[in-house]
Design a protein around this motif. Structure first.
Motif, PDB file in Angstrom:
ATOM      1  N   THR A   1       0.814  -1.212   0.000  1.00 56.50           N
ATOM      2  CA  THR A   1       0.000   0.000   0.000  1.00 56.50           C
ATOM      3  C   THR A   1       0.848   1.263   0.000  1.00 56.50           C
ATOM      4  OG1 THR A   1      -0.143  -0.081   2.417  1.00 56.50           O
ATOM      5  CG2 THR A   1      -1.920  -1.142   1.173  1.00 56.50           C
TER       6      THR A   1
ATOM      7  N   ASN B   1      -2.772  -0.832  -6.396  1.00 62.51           N
ATOM      8  CA  ASN B   1      -1.491  -0.664  -5.705  1.00 62.51           C
ATOM      9  C   ASN B   1      -0.302  -1.190  -6.494  1.00 62.51           C
ATOM     10  OD1 ASN B   1      -2.069   0.393  -2.816  1.00 62.51           O
ATOM     11  ND2 ASN B   1      -3.614  -1.204  -3.111  1.00 62.51           N
TER      12      ASN B   1
ATOM     13  N   ASN C   1       2.839   0.875  -6.798  1.00 59.87           N
ATOM     14  CA  ASN C   1       3.739   1.024  -5.659  1.00 59.87           C
ATOM     15  C   ASN C   1       4.962   0.116  -5.740  1.00 59.87           C
ATOM     16  OD1 ASN C   1       2.182   2.972  -4.305  1.00 59.87           O
ATOM     17  ND2 ASN C   1       0.858   1.395  -3.423  1.00 59.87           N
TER      18      ASN C   1
END
Length: 269
Positions: free
Chosen positions: A187, A215, A218
Motif C-alpha cells: 500500500t 497498488n 507502488n
C-alpha cells in the motif's frame, strides 16, 4: 499476546470499578440513577464487544497433517524455536527471509513452504503473530534482525500478512534486499532498487484484485509478477480449503514449488 490480554483485562476491571463506585454513590440519589443506568449499559456493550472479538479471534485456520513432517529437523534443514516463532535453518549463511502469515492462519501452516525455501534458497523465520493477525505485531521483524545477522534480508508474507510485511519493509527499506508477496500487495511506494516478486494464483477468489491493481504502481518497475496457472489463495499454505476461495486445479506442492523457483530466478540462481 500477553500484553494485549492484560491491557484488556485491566480496562474492563477499571470500567467495572468505576460503575460500581458510581452506583454506590448514586444509589440514594434519584437524579443520578439515569447516569448509573447509562454506565451499566456502556459496560454491557464493552463486555459484549470484548466477547465478540474474543470469539472472532479464536476462530482461525489450523495447519493440517501434511505440515507436520516439515516441523521436524532433517539433515538439510534445522527447525528450531526463534524470536517470535520458528527458524528454518538451511545451507545458506548469507540470506534470510522473514515471513508474516496470512490473517487468521496458524503460522505452522506455512512450514512446508518455509522448509523448501530454506533448503534451496535462504534461511526462513516464520513469525507467530498475536491472535494470528500480522497487523497486531507489524514490527516483529525488528527483534529477529537484532538477534540474527545476515548479509541479505528479505521480507515476505501471504495475503494480509504480505501487506503488513510490505508496510514494515517500506519503513525500513535500507535494511532489506527484497520483498516476496504471495497474493498480496504494497500500500506504500517501494524503492526502485528493491528486488520484488509478486505471485498469485489465477483461481484466487480471496485476493482483492481491484486493490491489487490499484497498488501495482507502488512496486518497482523491475518487479517480477508470477501468475500461477491453476493456483488459488490457500495453497501457499497447508491449512485446507479457505472460505470463498476458488478451486485449484494444480497441487499444493506444485503451487509452492513455483514460489521457490521464482525466488531462484529473482537472484539468478
Amino acid at each position: 499476546m500477553k500484553w494485549i490480554l492484560m491491557s484488556a483485562g485491566w480496562m474492563l476491571a477499571c470500567i467495572l470499578a468505576a460503575v460500581l463506585l458510581v452506583s454506590v454513590i448514586c444509589r440514594k440519589r434519584d437524579r443520578m440513577r439515569k447516569w448509573s443506568q447509562v454506565l451499566w449499559t456502556v459496560l454491557a456493550a464493552v463486555l459484549l464487544m470484548a466477547a465478540t472479538g474474543a470469539v472472532y479471534l479464536s476462530m482461525y485456520s489450523h495447519h493440517d497433517e501434511s505440515a507436520e513432517p516439515f516441523l521436524i529437523s532433517s539433515e538439510t534443514v534445522a527447525v528450531t524455536p526463534a524470536s517470535n516463532g520458528l527458524m528454518f535453518d538451511g545451507p545458506s549463511d548469507s540470506r534470510a527471509v522473514i515471513f508474516y502469515p496470512g490473517a487468521k492462519v496458524e503460522a505452522e501452516a506455512y512450514a512446508p513452504l518455509m522448509y523448501q525455501i530454506a533448503e534451496e534458497w535462504g534461511d526462513c523465520f516464520l513469525v507467530e503473530m498475536p491472535f494470528h493477525m500480522a497487523m497486531l505485531d507489524a514490527d516483529a521483524a525488528k527483534d529477529i534482525q537484532q538477534e540474527y545477522h545476515y548479509d541479505q534480508w528479505y521480507m515476505a508474507g501471504h495475503s494480509l500478512g504480505g501487506v503488513t510485511a510490505a508496510t514494515y519493509l517500506q519503513e525500513h527499506s535500507d535494511e532489506f534486499r527484497g520483498l516476496i508477496l504471495l497474493a498480496a500487495y504494497s500500500t506504500d511506494p517501494l524503492p526502485e532498487e528493491l528486488q520484488v516478486v509478486s505471485l498469485y494464483g489465477d483461481r484466487d477468489e480471496v485476493l482483492n484484485m481491484e486493490e491489487y491493481e490499484k497498488n501495482r504502481e507502488n512496486l518497482p518497475e523491475k518487479a517480477e509478477e508470477v501468475i500461477i496457472s491453476g493456483g488459488n489463495h490457500a495453497q501457499f499454505g497447508n491449512y485446507g480449503i479457505q472460505k470463498g476461495d476458488g478451486t485449484a486445479v494444480i497441487s499444493r506442492e506444485n503451487q509452492q514449488r513455483q514460489v521457490v523457483e521464482a525466488l531462484k530466478s529473482l537472484t539468478n540462481e
